[in-house]
Design a protein around this motif. Structure first.
Motif, PDB file in Angstrom:
ATOM      1  N   GLU A 138      13.216 -23.519  16.352  1.00 40.96           N
ATOM      2  CA  GLU A 138      11.945 -23.872  15.718  1.00 40.96           C
ATOM      3  C   GLU A 138      10.925 -22.832  16.156  1.00 40.96           C
ATOM      4  OE1 GLU A 138      10.760 -26.731  13.999  1.00 40.96           O
ATOM      5  OE2 GLU A 138      12.851 -27.289  13.636  1.00 40.96           O
ATOM      6  N   ALA A 139      10.322 -22.159  15.192  1.00 38.93           N
ATOM      7  CA  ALA A 139       9.302 -21.181  15.551  1.00 38.93           C
ATOM      8  C   ALA A 139       8.074 -21.906  16.087  1.00 38.93           C
ATOM      9  CB  ALA A 139       8.926 -20.347  14.337  1.00 38.93           C
ATOM     10  N   VAL A 140       7.432 -21.310  17.084  1.00 39.14           N
ATOM     11  CA  VAL A 140       6.197 -21.874  17.617  1.00 39.14           C
ATOM     12  C   VAL A 140       5.077 -21.580  16.630  1.00 39.14           C
ATOM     13  CG1 VAL A 140       4.530 -21.689  19.489  1.00 39.14           C
ATOM     14  CG2 VAL A 140       6.965 -21.556  19.985  1.00 39.14           C
ATOM     15  N   SER A 180      13.729 -22.380  21.932  1.00 40.66           N
ATOM     16  CA  SER A 180      12.715 -22.237  20.881  1.00 40.66           C
ATOM     17  C   SER A 180      11.362 -22.136  21.550  1.00 40.66           C
ATOM     18  CB  SER A 180      12.688 -23.464  19.979  1.00 40.66           C
ATOM     19  OG  SER A 180      13.922 -23.702  19.400  1.00 40.66           O
ATOM     20  N   ASN A 181      10.987 -20.995  22.036  1.00 43.47           N
ATOM     21  CA  ASN A 181       9.689 -20.904  22.685  1.00 43.47           C
ATOM     22  C   ASN A 181       8.880 -19.751  22.114  1.00 43.47           C
ATOM     23  OD1 ASN A 181      10.925 -18.706  23.760  1.00 43.47           O
ATOM     24  ND2 ASN A 181      10.994 -19.483  25.852  1.00 43.47           N
ATOM     25  N   ILE A 182       7.758 -19.474  22.746  1.00 38.04           N
ATOM     26  CA  ILE A 182       6.846 -18.484  22.187  1.00 38.04           C
ATOM     27  C   ILE A 182       7.462 -17.091  22.223  1.00 38.04           C
ATOM     28  CG2 ILE A 182       5.609 -18.283  24.388  1.00 38.04           C
ATOM     29  CD1 ILE A 182       3.780 -18.234  21.104  1.00 38.04           C
ATOM     30  N   THR A 190       9.831 -16.716  19.412  1.00 40.17           N
ATOM     31  CA  THR A 190       9.094 -16.683  18.146  1.00 40.17           C
ATOM     32  C   THR A 190       8.481 -15.306  17.914  1.00 40.17           C
ATOM     33  OG1 THR A 190       8.566 -18.999  18.462  1.00 40.17           O
ATOM     34  CG2 THR A 190       7.356 -17.854  16.763  1.00 40.17           C
ATOM     35  N   ASN A 219      -0.174 -17.739  22.178  1.00 40.13           N
ATOM     36  CA  ASN A 219      -0.251 -18.261  20.819  1.00 40.13           C
ATOM     37  C   ASN A 219      -1.238 -17.469  19.979  1.00 40.13           C
ATOM     38  OD1 ASN A 219       1.661 -20.324  20.877  1.00 40.13           O
ATOM     39  ND2 ASN A 219       0.263 -21.653  21.989  1.00 40.13           N
ATOM     40  N   GLN A 261      11.144 -12.989  16.856  1.00 38.31           N
ATOM     41  CA  GLN A 261      11.456 -13.246  15.439  1.00 38.31           C
ATOM     42  C   GLN A 261      10.406 -12.597  14.537  1.00 38.31           C
ATOM     43  OE1 GLN A 261      10.576 -17.100  13.924  1.00 38.31           O
ATOM     44  NE2 GLN A 261      12.273 -17.087  12.461  1.00 38.31           N
TER      45      GLN A 261
END
Lengths: 387, 387
Positions: free
Chosen positions: B43-45, A131-133, A136, B125, A139
């Motif tokens: 789990e999305a970041v 579950s990392n950046i 994500t 991010n 996704q």
């Protein structure tokens, strides 16, 4: 008398190898370590091309929207390339994921009941190991491609005639006003400057110890000599300030010309800050030398401890610390000379205005003045019952 | 016994050094390991984001704020304090700032595609946050385009928002293929990698201090006169130093059970403990070598810091190895810390514990032992030559 004592202070300090190591060599070594360890951080944090695999099954071959979108995002000649996509079998994809060669793989499957969405009847699933950046972002992109199918479905249901207007839609209008000077690793180098300015206090302390009757034999001889103590102290301080400035200048030259650290464009203001920062360090050293009655080692230990703790609060071991203290205990960092020096350099690098810089300078001057006044007061008319 | 007592006395005199570096290990581990929920589902970041909304929070503006709030961690900052916002960006309290202009809602519905002002930190991010924002605006614009073509003069905002929210709710399933609890394992790796620093400082500082104290001219003459042979004294010193190193290692392992948590009770934890044990042996050997090279006690502090900080910065004890420049990692191969830290990184990514999967780890540990042997041989040669 002034020049005599000035010369001998220089000799005494320069022959103290441990002192020269800590004030001249150690900051350069530390700066080199910072450079080697941190020079990649900023670039490794910016968005890189993500390795992705797609399972090359029938469902994938049937899906126009996904194929077109992913092809565009994986185009190597485009500036917006986001993915480096491999088209493989499911087993190969699993293998690639296990060996960490891809961040994720995408699998499209024919859906049995999903008939409402004629545009894209396939259901995408992403497989990832963390579950990392990266996963994500995969996704997020896959979702936004799937959204296109959803939009087309909705429009077809409500107003099929409007389908052709989709192409006329405006693009997101985002105006980026980011500052270009955002490299927080700079703070590490700035705390290094702060550290060396304050370390200079040790030089001042060693010099003053030579003149104190309770610290050295030469101090006792001087105490019974008719020489003016103020001249002697002033000469010793000038000599140590000079050595300190050489050390600071050396570090600046090393940082600017060897490690290419960016200090902004206001060179005179940087020099002024270095001069006043060194003065604050000197004042700290003299204050502790004159007010603390203890061995030379304890005094040096005290300066080191105060300096390192100050640098810790100013962000040397992680910039989050500086931000935490700045926002939660602002007074602590407004009185912390290490932070005032760091913050002064930071405001020259990051801010367009100078209010914050001058605020730091003025506070440093006041703190130095207070420390020197206390030292002068405690140095006057010293008497010893026994030595 | 006399020798051992003397060893303990020297140790007691230097206990503050050991306590200080141990405190650094604990503070940093607790500080940087602030508990993330450990999970085995995806789990999305969520990027840290601040919204400054000059518009009333109604209609499409409210949708935008809600969407951003659902996909990001919203950080509240004082909108009227530009310095606070600038600082928050620089120190990465937030990754992205979104400023919604006044009249955004009216302008948007009228088809004027109003600009959203943003400021970003330029990292992963921030890119994700920008993707989220772009996604919302693109979808909204597409529905606006189709709504405008439906012939009616005013856009039906309620339908637009309903369609928009349905589309944005499109979710793509992400499956985690690995059952590894990566969050907890990352914590364990961080702690054991960081341990490289206090372990090296503790071993080198204490061993060097003790050895140099016994090498003092008066003391060695007194030992030569006494009843015990110098070899006997050396054996006791060796045992005492090794005992100290093991005690230090054991206390760090015990602390790790508290700081890192239950994952230490797994096979991963056991292998981390084993690898740190092997490294402790090597650190002790290195400490002996350094103690043999040193001539003056004044140099202990400097050499300890340079060796420990250097190994830690260059081998990824402070900054993850993947972030270091390639050249640094290549050069780091000549340091035992590199092999220790990459052994830890290997251990924490192991899915199964078979002889095959463990082979690389065992190889790394053997390299560390080879370093230890090399250091011991050189130290012995040096000490023979001195005699």
């Amino acid at each position: 008398m002034f020049w005599h004592n000035f010369k001998y202070t220089l000799k005494i300090v320069l022959r103290d190898h441990a002192l020269i190591f800590w004030t001249f060599a150690f900051p350069l070594i530390l700066a080199t370590f910072f450079f080697l360890a941190f020079s990649n951080i900023t670039s490794s944090e910016s968005l890189d091309i993500i390795n992705l695999a797609v399972v090359n099954n029938e469902a994938w071959k049937d899906d126009q929207i996904f194929r077109a979108a992913l092809q565009e995002l994986s185009d190597e000649s485009s500036d917006d390339q986001l993915f480096n996509t491999k088209y493989v079998s499911r087993a190969e994809a699993e293998q690639l994921l296990e060996s960490d060669e891809i961040a994720a793989y995408l699998l499209l499957e024919e859906s049995a009941q999903n008939t409402q969405s004629p545009a894209s009847p396939q259901i995408p699933t992403i497989f990832t190991s963390k579950s990392n950046i990266d996963s994500t972002i995969v996704q997020s992109v896959v979702e936004s491609i799937a959204e296109q199918a959803s939009i087309i479905t909705t429009v077809l249901q409500e107003n099929p005639a409007a389908l052709k207007d989709l192409a006329k839609a405006e693009k997101a209008n985002i105006v980026d006003q980011s500052s270009s000077n955002l490299d927080y690793v700079m703070i590490e180098y700035y705390t290094l400057i702060a550290m060396i300015c304050l370390y200079g206090g040790i030089i001042g302390m060693v010099a003053v110890n030579q003149l104190l009757a309770d610290m050295s034999m030469s101090g006792r001889r001087i105490a019974i000599s008719p020489a003016r103590k103020s001249t002697l102290v002033f000469a010793a301080l000038c000599a140590s300030y000079l050595i300190q400035l050489v050390a600071v200048a050396l570090l600046f030259l090393f940082l600017i010309f060897v490690l290419h650290v960016d200090f902004g464009t206001h060179l005179p203001l940087i020099i002024l800050l270095a001069l006043i920062g060194s003065l604050a360090g000197l004042a700290l050293g003299v204050l502790l030398a004159t007010t603390i009655k203890s061995t030379a080692n304890t005094k040096v230990g005290l300066i080191l401890a105060i300096t390192m703790f100050g640098c810790f609060l100013a962000g040397m071991m992680g910039i989050t610390m500086k931000y935490l203290v700045d926002t939660n205990l602002p007074l602590l960092n407004r009185l912390n000379p290490a932070n005032l020096i760091t913050d002064g350099l930071y405001s020259l690098y990051y801010y367009d205005t100078f209010d914050r810089y001058w605020g730091n300078i003025i506070t440093l001057v006041i703190i130095s003045f207070v420390m020197i006044s206390i030292s002068v007061y405690s140095l006057r008319k010293e008497q010893y019952d026994r030595l | 016994m006399t020798v051992f007592k003397a060893f303990l006395r020297i140790l007691a005199r230097n206990k503050w050094v050991i306590l200080m570096y141990s405190a650094i290990l604990i503070i940093f581990s607790v500080f940087s390991l602030q508990a993330n929920e450990s999970t085995v589902t995806f789990e999305a970041v969520k990027p840290d984001l601040c919204i400054i909304n000059h518009d009333a929070e109604e209609g499409i503006t409210k949708s935008l704020v809600d969407y951003l709030s659902a996909n990001n961690n919203i950080i509240d900052l004082p909108a009227d304090d530009p310095d606070a916002i600038s600082d928050a960006l620089f120190y990465r309290k937030i990754n992205y700032l979104v400023e919604i202009p006044a009249d955004f809602r009216d302008d948007f519905l009228a088809g004027r595609n109003p600009a959203i002002t943003t400021r970003s930190t330029g990292d992963y991010n921030a890119s994700l946050a920008e993707m989220n924002l772009t996604r919302f605006l693109d979808v909204a614009n597409q529905y606006l385009a189709t709504a405008a073509s439906s012939g009616t003069q005013t856009v039906d905002e309620a339908t637009l928002i309903k369609n928009l929210e349905t589309t944005l709710a499109t979710e793509v399933d992400v499956q985690l293929t690995s059952a590894l609890d990566t969050t907890s394992l990352d914590r364990a790796a961080f702690y054991y990698n960081f341990m490289n620093y206090p372990l090296l400082v503790g071993c080198i500082y204490i061993v060097a201090t003790v050895m140099l104290s016994f090498r003092d001219e008066k003391i060695s003459r007194r030992i030569a006169m006494g009843g015990v042979t110098p070899e006997h004294v050396n054996r006791i010193l060796l045992a005492a130093n090794a005992l100290f190193a093991l005690a230090l290692w054991l206390s760090y392992v015990l602390i790790s059970f508290v700081v890192v948590g239950p994952v230490m009770f797994s096979l991963h934890g056991l292998w981390l403990i084993l690898s740190s044990f092997v490294f402790t042996l090597c650190a002790t050997a290195l400490a002996f070598l350094i103690a043999n090279l040193l001539r003056s006690r004044n140099a202990i502090n400097g050499i300890t810091n340079v060796v420990a900080l250097g190994s830690s910065f260059l081998c990824g004890a402070f900054v993850p190895m993947t972030w270091l420049p390639d050249g640094v990692v290549a050069a780091a191969h000549i340091l035992p810390s590199y092999w220790y830290i990459s052994a830890n990184d290997l251990i924490t990514t192991l899915e199964t514990f078979t002889f095959d999967s463990l082979q690389p780890v065992i190889l790394h540990l053997l390299v560390i032992l080879a370093f230890a042997a090399l250091f011991t041989i050189i130290a012995n040669l040096l000490s023979h030559r001195r005699k």
